[in-house]
Design an enzyme around this catalytic site. Structure first.
Site, short mmCIF file in Angstrom:
data_model
loop_
_atom_site.label_atom_id
_atom_site.label_comp_id
_atom_site.label_asym_id
_atom_site.label_seq_id
_atom_site.Cartn_x
_atom_site.Cartn_y
_atom_site.Cartn_z
CB CYS A 215 -0.91 -0.02 1.22
SG CYS A 215 -1.75 -1.59 1.51
CB ALA A 216 3.65 1.93 -2.30
CB ALA A 217 -0.06 5.96 -2.82
N PRO A 218 1.53 7.57 -0.41
CG PRO A 218 2.07 9.56 0.71
CD PRO A 218 1.38 8.23 0.91
N GLY A 219 4.26 7.31 -1.12
CA GLY A 219 5.57 6.89 -1.61
C GLY A 219 6.77 7.23 -0.76
CE LYS A 221 5.08 4.35 6.50
NZ LYS A 221 4.11 5.34 5.96
CG ASP A 279 -2.11 3.01 -3.52
OD1 ASP A 279 -1.61 3.10 -2.39
OD2 ASP A 279 -3.27 3.39 -3.79
CG ASP A 306 -8.12 -5.52 -3.31
OD1 ASP A 306 -7.46 -5.29 -2.28
OD2 ASP A 306 -9.28 -5.96 -3.30
CB CYS A 388 -1.01 6.54 11.07
SG CYS A 388 -2.21 6.61 9.72
#
Length: 891
Positions: A215-219, A221, A279, A306, A388
């Site tokens: 789940c990479a966005a916004p990028g 990490k 994502d 997904d 978070c």
């Protein structure tokens, strides 16, 4: 990303850094320091909505340029009651906890790129700007300057708590802000919340490894992970090239272990690891591309799937090519969508919008993502799960539920990270917790919920509660899980946001157990397509595992709350509400997962009954991507390029790729690593949604004569290629002032003896053949502040010379190296005033037309984060590279 770290070309945001992520928009505090304290959203426009016409006289008197909204009251009875009861903090600490959540979050940023380059930029901050800021006093007190985050390695993360009115008032902060904006625009600094930097640091990612960010966005990490893959690469490649008689100098690396050839030896020192950044949202995946392209890595792929149903990827099987082989990852990061109550300090609307249903609605999706991640992880591999959120229903309960489904602690182990990042203050994970349902009733155990259900007439459990949300009862396989090894970071501990991190180690392969399905769900549960077996030997096992998952992993709508759920990540800010997942998008995903004859045919697949409208909507978003086609090593264009630039045969010629269905280079040629190539080729037509891969290496260019190669080296590909270019096409520059002249002056003249003004390189460029070449900057060591090794593209024409860099990169380098803000000068334009009725005449008009491609090109790419949506309105270029609209102007 190899050899030299350059200011990235193209793809940068012009205005304060606006990012669209999961429906949330945030403005980077770094890019927006100058706007702090100003009013809210001010939109220029001529009316709005249907018709758009209004009576101008209505607003002529008393027109207000800003719409001011009432300040959010930072109180929420249910939120405070739940966490006071859950956390059981001592009175004094509880007050600190809530006081911290009500304060504004400090601005924070991280130095990016190779470690050596990042340290150099950090040193500039410490020596040039911090001393000036420390001299400022305000109201009789010394202003606190930006300071390094104590637990981040090598001091490469910084934060600042300076009040907004001080930032606006004092000139040293203005200079500091210009530095931050300039370095952020070229990718040397990244705005990132401090706690979101933690997960990549715990992954133990080393060169040569494959890593998936689900789940990479916004990028932010993902960028950290990519930097880790390339650690030490520059020094390794230089060492290999030097061994075989290359002209580059070896450099001392700050990553001693990673710089040794043994760290990643199989490809002449080039990085062989790979990052796949994924994502589920198409627009978010393009923002992810914008973030990661700055690192110019050929070892990266961006996908759009997904995460709960991420497809298996085929890779070569060297032992038996006739048998299918599937990729297992060394490392996986799952920073999953969550309710985000750890971000209360910046998402202030959460104070009024927080509801327990948000976390309850995401629990099962989070479990599915974690289970799928563990399935794709190698035995012996490590993954990090993070949110978070402070709610255990999204944290400890998800970890326990996933481990239970994956075979228990014999298969999956929670890693104790107490000895890592020792200066990071943290709390242990919870072994016991309570759940608040939608009606704000608190439950202590699943048994309590069942007893309540039995006492009601309908016998239905309240508020969509499921057993996996609660602590495991005595006697269950996961009753004694060491959940205290999980990490909880609270706002008051070190002035950050709230965060949860768990590190998991896969001890052995497993067959996942089916997810619990409530009786009312069984009747409507749709079947998901079978995933392909990971190997021939595991075919039956994998089929069983996937069939079982199919019974449960698609029923998202039943568990989602009625009201919209905000999915938040720590890097993101001001939330915009999203609707929860439904069966309709899931079915659409299922349709696109089905392999097609070719990638071009996949989006055209006939929709299922009742799904015509969602398919049209997906097409309107511009989800079609041009195919990835690799060129044979003996292709005429590749041979012509290699002959013109005298490229060493040690540089691989079988990794060049283009983005169009014809399979012939038309506008741009990309370069990828061998593993990226194998994955893109072997999974073509299998329904895998690849969005981006590779680095743009060459761009087609009109040439002044037939002898000049029509393909010039693109600046983002220069760091990868330059060490292999023959001496015939290399110009070496050692003096600081010579570089400054080339940065300030665009198209300096070299004809009629003008070459003498170029000092040390004048004679060399006079004798150099026309066309593109490499300008290799090798400082002579006379100036301690000028020690940055670079390789830049240079174009020579009949009359002039030009450094092929965008104006923003030129200005950033002038500020960083020379602390100079001199305006750039276009030497190709005559400055004499034109006569009336005549146009301004350009010297060497034809050559400017041919040469000026890089500067206007990169300047032209004024891309906003909504680029994918805007792409519909533009014509796709010949290479189909519409992901960030990187149209390169050619003569």
């Amino acid at each position: 990303m190899s050899l030299f770290f350059l200011p990235p070309p193209t793809r940068r945001l012009r205005l304060p850094t606006l990012s669209l992520a999961s429906g949330h928009i945030f403005v980077s505090p770094i890019a927006n320091l100058s706007n702090m304290g100003r009013g809210g959203n001010f939109r220029k426009g001529r009316g709005g909505g249907r018709g758009g016409k209004r009576n101008r006289d209505d607003n002529r008197a008393g027109h207000q340029p800003y719409t001011r909204y009432p300040e959010v009251v930072k109180q929420n009875e249910r939120l405070e009651r739940y966490y006071n009861d859950l956390l059981q903090l001592p009175d004094e600490e509880r007050e600190q906890f809530w006081a911290a959540l009500k304060r504004e979050l400090p601005n924070s940023f991280r130095f990016c790129g190779s470690k050596g380059h990042a340290l150099a930029v950090k040193n500039l901050l410490q020596t040039r700007y911090i001393p000036e800021i420390t001299r400022i006093t305000y109201d009789g007190a010394v202003v606190e300057p930006p300071k390094p985050v104590p637990w981040y390695p090598d001091g490469l993360a910084w934060w600042m708590t300076t009040p907004k009115n001080v930032i606006r008032k004092f000139p040293p902060f203005s200079a500091f802000q210009k530095f931050l904006v300039s370095e952020t625009s070229v990718g040397n600094i990244s705005r990132q919340e401090v706690v979101s930097m933690i997960p990549p640091l715990l992954m133990d990612l080393r060169p040569g490894m494959t890593v998936l960010d689900m789940c990479a966005a916004p990028g932010s990490k993902a960028a950290q992970l990519l930097e880790m893959i390339h650690r030490g690469e520059e020094a390794r490649i230089r060492h290999v090239i030097k061994q075989f008689g290359g002209s580059v100098d070896e450099i001392k690396s700050t990553d001693d272990d990673a710089a040794r050839l043994e760290a990643d030896p199989s490809d002449d020192g080039r990085a062989t690891g790979m990052l796949i950044a994924n994502d589920a949202d198409y627009k978010r995946s393009h923002m992810l591309i914008h973030q990661l392209k700055r690192l110019s890595s050929p070892n990266m792929i961006v996908t759009n799937h997904d995460a709960t149903m991420y497809p298996s990827l085929r890779i070569p099987n060297p032992e038996d090519p006739s048998k299918p082989n599937y990729l297992k990852f060394d490392r996986i990061l799952a920073d999953v969508p969550c309710s985000g109550d750890g971000t209360l300090r910046k998402n202030v609307n959460l104070w009024k919008d927080w509801a327990p249903a948000a976390a309850l609605g995401l629990h099962l999706t989070q479990v599915r993502i974690l289970v799928r991640a563990l399935q794709m992880l190698k035995p012996g591999g490590r993954m990090v799960y993070s949110t978070c959120s402070m709610n255990p229903v999204e944290n400890e309960s998800v970890v326990a539920a996933a481990i239970e489904r994956c075979g228990g602690p014999d298969k999956i182990e929670i890693v104790d990270c107490a000895d890592q990042l020792p200066l990071l203050q943290r709390k242990p994970g919870m072994r016991k917790w309570k759940i608040m349902d939608k009606s704000a009733r608190v439950w202590n155990s699943w048994q309590e919920v069942e007893d309540h259900a039995k006492s009601t007439e309908d016998g239905i459990t309240p508020s969509r509660l499921v057993e996996s949300m609660f602590p495991r009862p005595e006697g269950s396989i996961c009753a004694d899980l060491p959940l205290e090894r999980c990490m909880r970071v609270y706002a008051h501990q070190q002035d950050t946001g709230g965060f949860f991190i768990t590190v998991l180690h896969k001890k052995a392969e497993f067959k996942a157990k089916p997810e619990e399905v409530r009786p009312k769900e069984k009747k409507q549960a749709p079947k998901r397509p079978l995933e392909e077996a990971e190997s021939t030997e595991e075919a039956k096992k994998q089929k069983t595992e996937t069939d079982e998952a199919a019974k449960t992993e698609d029923v998202v709508i039943e568990e989602a709350p009625v009201e919209p759920v905000e999915e938040v990540k720590a890097e993101e800010a001001a939330p915009v509400e999203e609707t929860p997942a439904t069966e309709e998008p899931a079915a659409k995903e299922e349709a696109t997962e089905t392999p097609a004859e070719t990638p071009a045919e996949t989006p055209k697949e006939a929709p299922k009954e009742g799904e015509a409208q969602p398919e049209r909507k997906q097409k309107q978003q511009g989800s079609y991507e041009e195919p990835f086609k690799y060129l044979p090593a003996d292709h005429e264009v590749i041979k012509n390029i290699a002959d013109f630039y005298k490229i060493s045969p040690r540089f691989p010629s079988d990794r060049y790729m283009i983005r169009n269905a014809t399979g012939e280079p038309a506008k741009a040629i990309y370069y990828t690593s061998a593993l990226v190539r194998d994955i893109l080729v072997m999974n073509e037509g299998r329904g895998v949604k690849f969005i981006h891969g590779g680095v743009k290496m060459y761009v087609k260019q009109d040439a002044p004569s037939a002898e000049v190669c029509r393909w010039r080296i693109q600046s983002e590909g220069m760091p990868i290629l330059h060490g292999y270019v023959g001496a015939e096409r290399v110009v070496v520059l050692k003096k600081k002032e010579t570089l400054k002249k080339l940065l300030i002056e665009m198209f300096p003249k070299i004809a009629n003896g003008e070459w003498e003004k170029l000092d040390e390189i004048g004679e060399r460029v006079r004798d150099l053949a026309l066309g593109c070449c490499v300008l290799r900057v090798e400082p002579d060591g006379d100036d301690e502040e000028f020690n940055e090794h670079m390789a830049l593209p240079l174009w020579k024409s009949f009359q002039s010379l030009n450094l092929m860099l965008p104006k923003e990169d030129r200005s950033a380098m002038l500020l960083r190296i020379y602390n100079d803000t001199t305006p750039l000068i276009n030497m190709g334009i005559k400055r004499d005033a034109p006569k009336e009725g005549t146009e301004v005449k350009k010297e060497g008009e034809e050559e400017v037309k041919a040469e000026e491609t890089e500067t206007p090109v990169d300047v032209k790419t004024d891309v906003t984060v909504e680029a994918p949506a805007a792409a519909e309105e533009q014509v796709k270029d010949a290479e189909g590279d519409v992901s960030m609209k990187e149209e390169e102007t050619t003569a």
